[in-house]
Structures are given as structure tokens and as C-alpha cells.
Design an enzyme around this catalytic site. Sequence first.
Site: not given
Length: 401
Positions: A17, A41, A130, A184, A199, A297
Site C-alpha cells: 500500500v 523497519k 470503495i 498472507e 472493518k 491491492g
Amino acid sequence: MTTSTKQTIGLFGFGVVGEGLYNVLQKSPTTKAIIKSICIKEPQKERSLAKEAFCTDYNTILGDPEVNLVVELISDADEAYKIVKSAMLSGKSVVSGNKKMLANNLEELIEIQNKNGVALLYDASACGSIPVIRNLEEYYDNDLLLSITGILNGSSNYILSKIFNENSSYELALRKAQELGFAEADPTLDVSGQDSLNKLIILATHGFGTIVNPSEVFVLGIDKLNSFDIRFAKEKGLKIKLIAQATKINGNSFSLLVMPKLVTADDYIFNVEDEYNGVVIQGEFYEKQFMFGKGAGGFPTGSAVLSDITARMHGYKYEYKKRKYFDSPQFTNDVQIKIYLRYKNVIDFEHFDFESIDEKYTSKDYNYVIGTINLKNLHKVQKLISKLDVFVAFVDIPEKV
């Protein structure tokens, strides 16, 4: 802090991201925003930018008076909390995409925002590209909202799409999702429903004005799905989707849940496939409205972060209007829902306190029932369910007891 026509950004994180945001900014010449420094990091990791663009000390950004906006895009929720809180306390506005950090700390962060005159924006934390949060905050800024139902996790939806559209097994679909970067190496957050839960907590805050502790919400994932459940759904012309739902009850209370749902062909989310997200918003007079788009994404989420950056440039901040102007409804698990329960051993079935059973099937390998159960009783056995050979799916809308 006063807003500026120019945003000087301190960016934390340069993963999918973070790099996506960087590339989106390069393709948005009209956006008066520059990234001055990027805190990472692992400095030894190979990256697409020169080493001079990066730093490893938080204070390089947090202590820089030229940085007027901190953008936090790291995966570690605890570190994200430290960064966001420190930035806001030092007078810097923040854009964040860390849904776990937000879901567990919203109450405190809203208070800091109000006391310090800064802004915390996080449209990218839920549903990627969105603009659900902004719409709940601005367009649906009245007390007429009845429910929010959605597919909020692209990884689990991709897996389920492969199972139902290509006859893939759960294991093979999960492996493919990992290969494509949709899931992942450790997919637990996605397939367990925890990502969707975080969320949902955020969406419910903007939809109803009440902040709910994630531990109070019943959440169940798709990791117990097997061939029996898939065959059952297909034979009845249904699909299984991992949904998150917030439902207002009698105007003064609401329920939340995250779990698989047996979805009929006339449901808006029936055809939401692959890594896409879909959200259905229902209101008292405007009935159902549907929002659809890529939920994950680099570019889709980076675009959502860019939208927050641009909004902040114009002085925008969340007002939390439902909390400010209306009596917020109380959260409750005291609702009846209809579920499908697949089980093998009768002793497992006995953990579920059904109020009534509509359908029952017994076979040599597996058994199932469809019946009504109180959500608070289901929540009591949530931790136990993970240890049982069972699968549970939602098949109806909550009703007040």
C-alpha cells in the site's frame, strides 16, 4: 493545526500500500502533496527508491516541523497506535489504513482529535477503493440507516469464488490466493473473519455512532468449510460468502456479526467475486443501495489514501455526526438468527442451544440442522466452536427477541 494548500507528508511503511500510494502520487500532478521522508523497519530490504528516501527513526518524521501530515501504512497494530497517537498529540493530522489499530482504539483517538484540533482520516481502512466511510459520514448523515451488510475481505472472497465457480478445494484456493498476494503466508486474520470484524467496527461507528469492543461481537470464519457444506450450498443453488453485518433493531439498539452466509441468487452480494468487496446499505426510506469495488491491492488502497490526503488539504475531518446529533443505539447480542449447523458428533451439536429447528438431516458422514438460535448463546460458545468439527453459516436477518 491549520490546514495547508500543500501537504508535506511523513510516510510510515513502504509495503504494497505504501508503495502503491507513492506511485499514485506520481501520477496525480494536480495533488499538491509531497512525501518528504519514509520510515521503514527493515533498511536492508531491496526497494524501488534510493536509500536516501528512507529513515528508521520515528522522530525523523514526528519531530520535523515541516511535516504537516503523517500517513501510517504499516501492518503492526501496536506500532501503528504509537505512531498515530504520538503524531496527533504533537499537532500533526494523520491518515491511517490500520483497521485493527483503529477498531481497538477509536474512542481514545477521537478524543485526541477533538482536544488537539487535528484530524484522523482512514477511508482506506475499510473496503479499499470503495468510499464507504465517507458516505456513511456524509451522505447517510441522518438517523434513517437500518443496516450495513458486506463482503469486507477480498482474500476470503477470492477463496470462496474459486470454490464455487471453479470447483476448487478450500486448500487449493487458499494456496492460489497466497501465490497471487491476496492472502498472507499466515492467512488467519482473513479466513477467521477478524479482518472483516475490525472493518465492521469502524463502519458501525460511522453508521450508528456507537463504538463496540471487538471482543463483544460474534465472529466466525470460513476455515471450517468442507466439501459437505459446499455440496449442500450448490445443491440448493446457493453460494457461501463471508459477510459482516450491522443491523438496527427497533430504532434503539443494533447487532453486529461476522460469519459465513448462505446467499441466494437475488442477493446483491451473490455475484461479488474474487478479491472484490461489496457493501449493501439499507435505509428507512431509500431502501437498498449497493457499493462495489476492489477491496485490496496497492493501487486501489493507495487511491483511497490519496483521497484522504486530498480531503485533508481542504480541511476535512470526520465529525462523527451520529455521535454528535443523535442518541446512539445500544449494542446487543440479544437477537435471534437462523443458522445452518453442520456437525459430525452429537456431542458437538449439544453445545448449541437452538430455540427451534426447521430442517434436520442425518447421514453416515455428517449431519446438519437449520434452526433459530439466540446470538448471545452463539457468542458464548464462540471460542469452543474453533475446537469442534462443525461449520456454522448465517441464513437469516436478526429479529429482536
